[in-house]
Design an enzyme around this catalytic site. Structure first.
Site, mmCIF file in Angstrom:
data_model
loop_
_atom_site.group_PDB
_atom_site.id
_atom_site.type_symbol
_atom_site.label_atom_id
_atom_site.label_comp_id
_atom_site.label_asym_id
_atom_site.label_seq_id
_atom_site.Cartn_x
_atom_site.Cartn_y
_atom_site.Cartn_z
ATOM 1 N N LYS A 111 -10.423 -2.868 -8.030
ATOM 2 C CA LYS A 111 -11.314 -1.721 -7.862
ATOM 3 C C LYS A 111 -10.529 -0.418 -7.870
ATOM 4 C CE LYS A 111 -14.250 -4.168 -4.477
ATOM 5 N NZ LYS A 111 -14.694 -4.104 -3.077
ATOM 6 N N LYS A 131 -3.630 -7.929 -10.942
ATOM 7 C CA LYS A 131 -4.999 -8.358 -10.692
ATOM 8 C C LYS A 131 -5.998 -7.305 -11.167
ATOM 9 C CE LYS A 131 -6.264 -9.990 -6.721
ATOM 10 N NZ LYS A 131 -6.450 -10.161 -5.273
ATOM 11 N N LYS A 144 0.827 -1.213 0.000
ATOM 12 C CA LYS A 144 0.000 0.000 0.000
ATOM 13 C C LYS A 144 0.860 1.260 0.000
ATOM 14 C CE LYS A 144 -4.296 -1.631 0.404
ATOM 15 N NZ LYS A 144 -5.396 -1.313 -0.531
#
Length: 395
Positions: free
Chosen positions: A264, A261, A168
């Site tokens: 969102k 991947k 992150k």
């Protein structure tokens, strides 16, 4: 879905060899250390307590627009698991983990909307509140309470080795300790310590089976380590050790970059198929999906990753094998195959989209489902939390 290892149940002393914090699935060996009864003893054997029925827990964050990767990689597996658990009379909890969502900055109004939309999505995809407990994490205060108790028992170094906060923060791989990071000014404690909240999510219900992808096994291993630490601290095996149920569905990758991947959080909406996308949007996105210049359809994750990603989607959405897909489309061009894939996705998502539209007009029903789910989850959590308070001296 074969369980890995055996669960250590309350009332049984056991010794478990656990490999800590590995990102690969480990084999966990648990063996009884009870002393065998001497031969010739006249004392009648004690009746063993019946093993409690398995408790299954899984959660999904509400942020962002749910997409095809979420459906094929998690939600459809939840529906399958729901039917299996219902047939076996197992306790099944599905949670919209909104407390995890706020480890990153969120707009309050947007988060409120996304929480409701995620509940609608799950119900529309087939999650049945009569067969499981569906609830929002924040509505069961025991999650946060237990997380604090476990925070007080979790070594700092365990969290520093976790990979999620590093990814992150965009930290380079190979960093093992917090001291190695030069740019931690933006690292909030919630993001750093959220794996402990994940452990609390599972342990609060004494969950024994946890559906996870291979990229989440590290978090479950940490939860096991925290459970072992708690049990040693209170000198009794209060928490059973949760075991992973590895989902078999392959990860759905980005339409534009098959090395990442489908996500969102990707800035480009062209990288994913949202569950609410209209048929014409789905066709356009699939037509623009990355492929290669080779003729025919074959499956090779190394040499043809983009085409392999589309084959994976086709197989999953149509519930057929990869071999069947390749056999059927061996002589198809990329454009022809993409058209077939798009139509398969449109057909599969059509009923879901209709149900989402219906539920969006019946918000009162959706809210009542989530409220009832929170009440049912609290019925399980509260007695466990009260016993935890007693064990640590808070009661």
């Amino acid at each position: 879905m074969t369980p890995i290892g055996r669960t250590v149940l309350a009332g049984t002393r056991a010794s478990c060899a656990i490999r800590s914090h590995s990102t690969k699935l480990s084999t966990v060996s648990c063996y009884s250390t009870q002393t065998p009864k001497a031969q010739g003893s006249t004392k009648p054997a004690k009746k063993s307590k019946p093993e409690p029925k398995p408790v299954i827990f899984s959660g999904i964050q509400p942020t962002g627009q749910p997409h095809l990767g979420n459906y094929l990689g998690a939600i459809s597996n939840w529906v399958t698991l729901q039917e299996q658990a219902h047939s076996a009379n197992e306790t099944l909890l599905f949670s919209v983990v909104d407390l995890h969502a706020i480890t990153m900055p969120q707009d309050p109004n947007k988060l409120r909307k996304e929480r409701r939309e995620m509940a609608i999505t799950l119900l529309a995809c087939g999650i049945d509140p009569k067969k499981c407990i569906l609830f929002e994490q924040s509505k069961v205060s025991g999650h946060a309470e237990l997380a604090w108790i476990l925070n007080c028992m979790t070594p700092f170094g365990w969290l520093a080795r976790m990979t999620q906060w590093k990814s992150k923060m965009g930290v380079t791989r190979g960093i093992q300790t917090i001291e190695d990071v030069n740019s931690t000014a933006g690292l909030q404690l919630g993001l750093f310590a959220y794996p402990v909240l994940m452990a609390a999510d599972v342990l609060l219900y004494k969950a024994t089976k946890i559906p996870v992808g291979e990229d989440q096994v590290q978090h479950l291993e940490l939860a096991r380590d925290i459970a072992v630490t708690f049990n040693k601290t209170v000198k009794q095996p209060f928490f059973p050790l949760p075991r992973p149920v590895i989902t078999e569905t392959k990860r759905v990758m980005s339409l534009r970059d098959p090395t990442n991947k489908m996500s969102k959080s990707d800035a480009s909406d062209q990288t994913r198929i949202n569950l609410v996308d209209k048929p014409e949007v789905i066709r356009a996105k699939i037509r623009k999906a990355t492929t290669d210049g080779l003729s025919g359809i074959s499956y090779d994750r190394t040499e043809r990753p983009a085409v392999a990603n589309l084959v994976d989607m086709y197989a999953a959405i149509n519930k057929v094998s990869i071999e069947d897909v390749v056999r059927e489309h061996a002589n198809s061009g990329n454009a022809q195959f993409k058209d077939a894939l798009a139509e398969g996705i449109i057909t599969a998502l059509g009923p879901i989209q209709k149900e989402m539209e219906r539920l969006s007009r019946d918000v009162g029903y959706v809210e009542s489902v989530m409220q009832q789910g929170a009440a049912r989850a609290n019925e399980i959590a509260r007695p466990n939390l009260e016993m935890i308070h007693t064990l640590v001296g808070l009661k």
